[in-house]
Motif scaffolding. Structure first.
Motif, PDB file in Angstrom:
ATOM      1  N   SER B  71       0.834  -1.198   0.000  1.00 54.17           N
ATOM      2  CA  SER B  71       0.000   0.000   0.000  1.00 54.17           C
ATOM      3  C   SER B  71       0.863   1.240   0.000  1.00 54.17           C
ATOM      4  O   SER B  71       2.075   1.181   0.140  1.00 54.17           O
ATOM      5  CB  SER B  71      -0.913   0.016   1.210  1.00 54.17           C
ATOM      6  N   SER B  72       0.227   2.354  -0.176  1.00 52.61           N
ATOM      7  CA  SER B  72       0.950   3.621  -0.152  1.00 52.61           C
ATOM      8  C   SER B  72       0.755   4.299   1.201  1.00 52.61           C
ATOM      9  O   SER B  72       0.857   5.502   1.318  1.00 52.61           O
ATOM     10  CB  SER B  72       0.450   4.513  -1.285  1.00 52.61           C
ATOM     11  N   HIS B  73       0.459   3.490   2.204  1.00 51.81           N
ATOM     12  CA  HIS B  73       0.217   4.048   3.528  1.00 51.81           C
ATOM     13  C   HIS B  73       1.401   3.869   4.460  1.00 51.81           C
ATOM     14  O   HIS B  73       2.047   2.824   4.460  1.00 51.81           O
ATOM     15  CB  HIS B  73      -1.000   3.377   4.164  1.00 51.81           C
ATOM     16  N   VAL B  74       1.625   4.877   5.240  1.00 45.73           N
ATOM     17  CA  VAL B  74       2.583   4.761   6.333  1.00 45.73           C
ATOM     18  C   VAL B  74       1.815   5.033   7.617  1.00 45.73           C
ATOM     19  O   VAL B  74       1.129   6.050   7.726  1.00 45.73           O
ATOM     20  CB  VAL B  74       3.728   5.784   6.186  1.00 45.73           C
ATOM     21  N   ALA B  75       1.898   4.124   8.560  1.00 53.56           N
ATOM     22  CA  ALA B  75       1.190   4.322   9.823  1.00 53.56           C
ATOM     23  C   ALA B  75       2.149   4.876  10.864  1.00 53.56           C
ATOM     24  O   ALA B  75       3.284   4.424  10.971  1.00 53.56           O
ATOM     25  CB  ALA B  75       0.587   3.003  10.301  1.00 53.56           C
ATOM     26  N   ILE B  76       1.693   5.869  11.594  1.00 55.69           N
ATOM     27  CA  ILE B  76       2.521   6.418  12.658  1.00 55.69           C
ATOM     28  C   ILE B  76       1.742   6.376  13.961  1.00 55.69           C
ATOM     29  O   ILE B  76       0.571   6.763  14.016  1.00 55.69           O
ATOM     30  CB  ILE B  76       2.993   7.861  12.341  1.00 55.69           C
ATOM     31  N   MET B 125      -3.878  -4.451   8.989  1.00 56.52           N
ATOM     32  CA  MET B 125      -4.750  -5.079   8.003  1.00 56.52           C
ATOM     33  C   MET B 125      -4.826  -4.246   6.725  1.00 56.52           C
ATOM     34  O   MET B 125      -5.270  -4.745   5.705  1.00 56.52           O
ATOM     35  CB  MET B 125      -6.127  -5.379   8.581  1.00 56.52           C
ATOM     36  N   HIS B 126      -4.356  -3.036   6.792  1.00 49.31           N
ATOM     37  CA  HIS B 126      -4.237  -2.241   5.566  1.00 49.31           C
ATOM     38  C   HIS B 126      -2.870  -2.455   4.912  1.00 49.31           C
ATOM     39  O   HIS B 126      -2.550  -1.807   3.938  1.00 49.31           O
ATOM     40  CB  HIS B 126      -4.415  -0.751   5.861  1.00 49.31           C
ATOM     41  N   ARG B 127      -2.094  -3.329   5.499  1.00 51.36           N
ATOM     42  CA  ARG B 127      -0.755  -3.609   4.959  1.00 51.36           C
ATOM     43  C   ARG B 127       0.023  -2.344   4.620  1.00 51.36           C
ATOM     44  O   ARG B 127       0.356  -2.096   3.451  1.00 51.36           O
ATOM     45  CB  ARG B 127      -0.864  -4.405   3.664  1.00 51.36           C
ATOM     46  N   PRO B 128       0.295  -1.523   5.603  1.00 54.72           N
ATOM     47  CA  PRO B 128       1.033  -0.289   5.296  1.00 54.72           C
ATOM     48  C   PRO B 128       2.420  -0.614   4.769  1.00 54.72           C
ATOM     49  O   PRO B 128       2.954  -1.693   5.020  1.00 54.72           O
ATOM     50  CB  PRO B 128       1.110   0.416   6.640  1.00 54.72           C
ATOM     51  N   ALA B 129       2.951   0.317   4.018  1.00 52.92           N
ATOM     52  CA  ALA B 129       4.282   0.113   3.452  1.00 52.92           C
ATOM     53  C   ALA B 129       5.345   0.352   4.510  1.00 52.92           C
ATOM     54  O   ALA B 129       6.456  -0.148   4.411  1.00 52.92           O
ATOM     55  CB  ALA B 129       4.484   1.064   2.285  1.00 52.92           C
TER      56      ALA B 129
END
Lengths: 344, 344
Positions: B71-76, B125-129
């Motif tokens: 994904s194009s997500h980064v979780a912080i 579950m969003h499979r962050p990058a």
DNA sequence: CTGAAAGCGCTTACAG
DNA sequence: CTGAAAGCGCTTACAG
């Protein structure tokens, strides 16, 4: 034992097909059962849910988004995070949205219309399910983008009453009137208004201040101080010093935000000016510290957390296509009386 | 004119196929060209880019995520947003990540290990990058989740030197030593430590304080005050009052965060205790207002914005599979001398 | 009420 | 270096 045929591209996650196989129904039935779609036999729903739980099935948001053209994202645009006001707003939103499975994408606009537009464009390409934006004033193309997107949108912080516009907030103008009236009621006559940032809501407060003083026959345009710099303790100190040096007979100052007022209080302390005896000081928002300051600060307590919660709930209804009973919600405000405006 | 054959499910967006058609190459070539994949003829790259621009092509993140399992997500994950420290950290991260096309998903843990775990699960579950987490202390299962996910992760705020762990921060302990040493150097002998929240970094500061006083032969365990309540001006005021009433001969207080110290300054004002003459006060973090307080507050300026930027850059390298030269970056800190600890 | 088919828009893996 | 095929995991739209 039938081993699943799996391409080497498979991600390894449990899919709808796995659940369907385990439940002995079709993939579609599981899909519908899990989403609570109507028209699935109760027994099959039960079987599907059970199988899903047993296998630890978690829907893939990307696949869902691709197939349905609807994402599980809600984008929220706020001006700043360095004002506790917006932090509370965001917390209210997150608290409400998190349990529903929506993810919040938060963008900080820094009170900049073109930054807002850029952020919005970025979010729009992710096709969010919903939009939350601060206030009603936006660039023309921002408004266009929102309207054309067809994505449900709720406006935060202000009261609006336009057709097709959803909002949760309170009247910034009325709140400012109440503060000003309180200063008048406690015997003040030369009441200054000190504003920074000059964002739409600050200007709405300026209106309230003006209305109230005009009605009382006390309005003096030269007592309105506006500084476009970002709101801060420091700028509040500076403005207090300016006002008192240029207009030494001012007997009250209404700062449009608590950080400014706190700065004013500190400046008074440094200058040896007694608050409230010589000058009475009021703020806005009831930010952390205002109750502890010396003297404690009279201010308007704003329901920002509640605004976040309520707006998120409204957005949830819109995203689900449910009817919204009250499209423009006014959550009010509260005048908090403290020492800084006590009767001299 | 060949009209595109379109199912009624089409989203209406410009797709890779549209661009391919316009550029006269295959969809794959456009895909590779646009991503900067090697091994595409320069001329075709140019044609693809041109066609994409002309048509206003925007890749669909959901489709990309589904096809690539990335994904194009980064979780912080950060503890709080009500401490400006973390707001600055987040701003640094966003500023760095936004132009790269990654979206930030921000979760507030409220210093609660199980909340952190829940949030992490939700993000996973969003499979962050990529993952950005605050500090090194986490529940065992949080650590497991991160490790098992295989997702690149950078730890913020602390200095770590474990194999396979990436971090950007500074030594909380050393910074606290520097503050304490400064208090000693300015002639103080009965130096109290006042801490709230008691999160890992606060406790590391307590260590630094202790180390330094022990070396100087001035350590007195009964001068260490720890309050698990969240850090706030109010709790700082309360602690100042407690300390001075129980240990009136204390001649300095090191508050582990500026909001506490500001509260202490206000309490001193109310109690008529002179700062720094009778008691010298130091804080930590150099938060907004500390320079404006009366007296202005000596503190440690922490490079949180820079930490955010640097950590985001490191994460970017990890997500791209590039080598990271320095996996544990120490960005240091700065002692800011102000009036609250001036020599009496 | 249930399911087989087709498709969302991209990338992987494989030929050439 | 380029492309046709297949597939990611889900939902829409259509039959039955």
């Amino acid at each position: 034992m039938v081993s699943k045929k799996r391409d080497n591209r498979a991600s390894g996650r449990v899919t709808l097909d796995d659940v369907a196989l385990a439940a002995g129904v079709s993939r579609m039935t599981v899909s519908r059962a899990l989403r609570g779609d109507r028209k699935v036999a109760p027994e099959l729903v039960a079987r599907a849910i059970q199988a899903a739980n047993r296998l630890g099935y978690v829907p893939d948001p990307a696949a869902r988004a691709l197939a349905s053209s609807k994402s599980s994202h809600v984008a929220i645009l706020i001006p700043l995070l360095s004002n506790q006001l917006f932090v509370d707003l965001l917390e209210g939103v997150q608290r409400t949205l998190l349990p529903t499975g929506y993810q919040t994408l938060m963008g900080v606009t820094h009170y900049d219309a073109s930054e807002e537009e850029q952020l919005l464009k970025g979010y729009l390409m992710h096709r969010p399910a919903g939009l939350l934006v601060t206030g009603s004033e936006h660039s023309e193309s921002t408004k266009q983008l929102i309207a054309k997107s067809g994505i449900p949108c709720v406006h935060l912080m202000e009261t609006l009453a336009q057709d097709g516009i959803y909002s949760v907030g309170f009247s910034q103008r009325d709140a400012a009137r109440v503060v000003t009236q309180h200063l008048i009621d406690t015997g003040r006559r030369r009441i200054a208004f000190a504003a920074a940032q000059l964002d739409p809501r600050t200007l709405q407060r300026a209106h309230g201040y003006r209305d109230c003083l005009k009605e009382a026959g006390l309005y003096d345009a030269t007592l309105e101080w506006q500084n476009p710099a970002p709101s801060s303790l420091k700028i509040g100190s500076t403005m207090f010093e300016q006002i008192l040096s240029i207009r030494p007979r001012v007997d009250a100052i209404f700062f449009c935000n608590d950080d400014l007022a706190q700065g004013g209080l500190l400046a008074a302390l440094r200058m040896g000016i007694k608050v409230p005896r010589q000058v009475s000081i009021a703020g806005f928002n009831d930010l952390p510290g205002s109750a502890e300051f010396v003297p404690s600060l009279t201010t308007i307590k704003t329901p920002r957390w509640e605004i976040g919660v309520r707006a998120a709930k409204m957005l949830l209804q819109l995203m689900r296509g449910e009817p919204v009973a009250e499209p423009n919600v006014d959550l009010g405000f509260e005048l908090v009386l403290r020492q800084s405006t006590a009767v001299a």
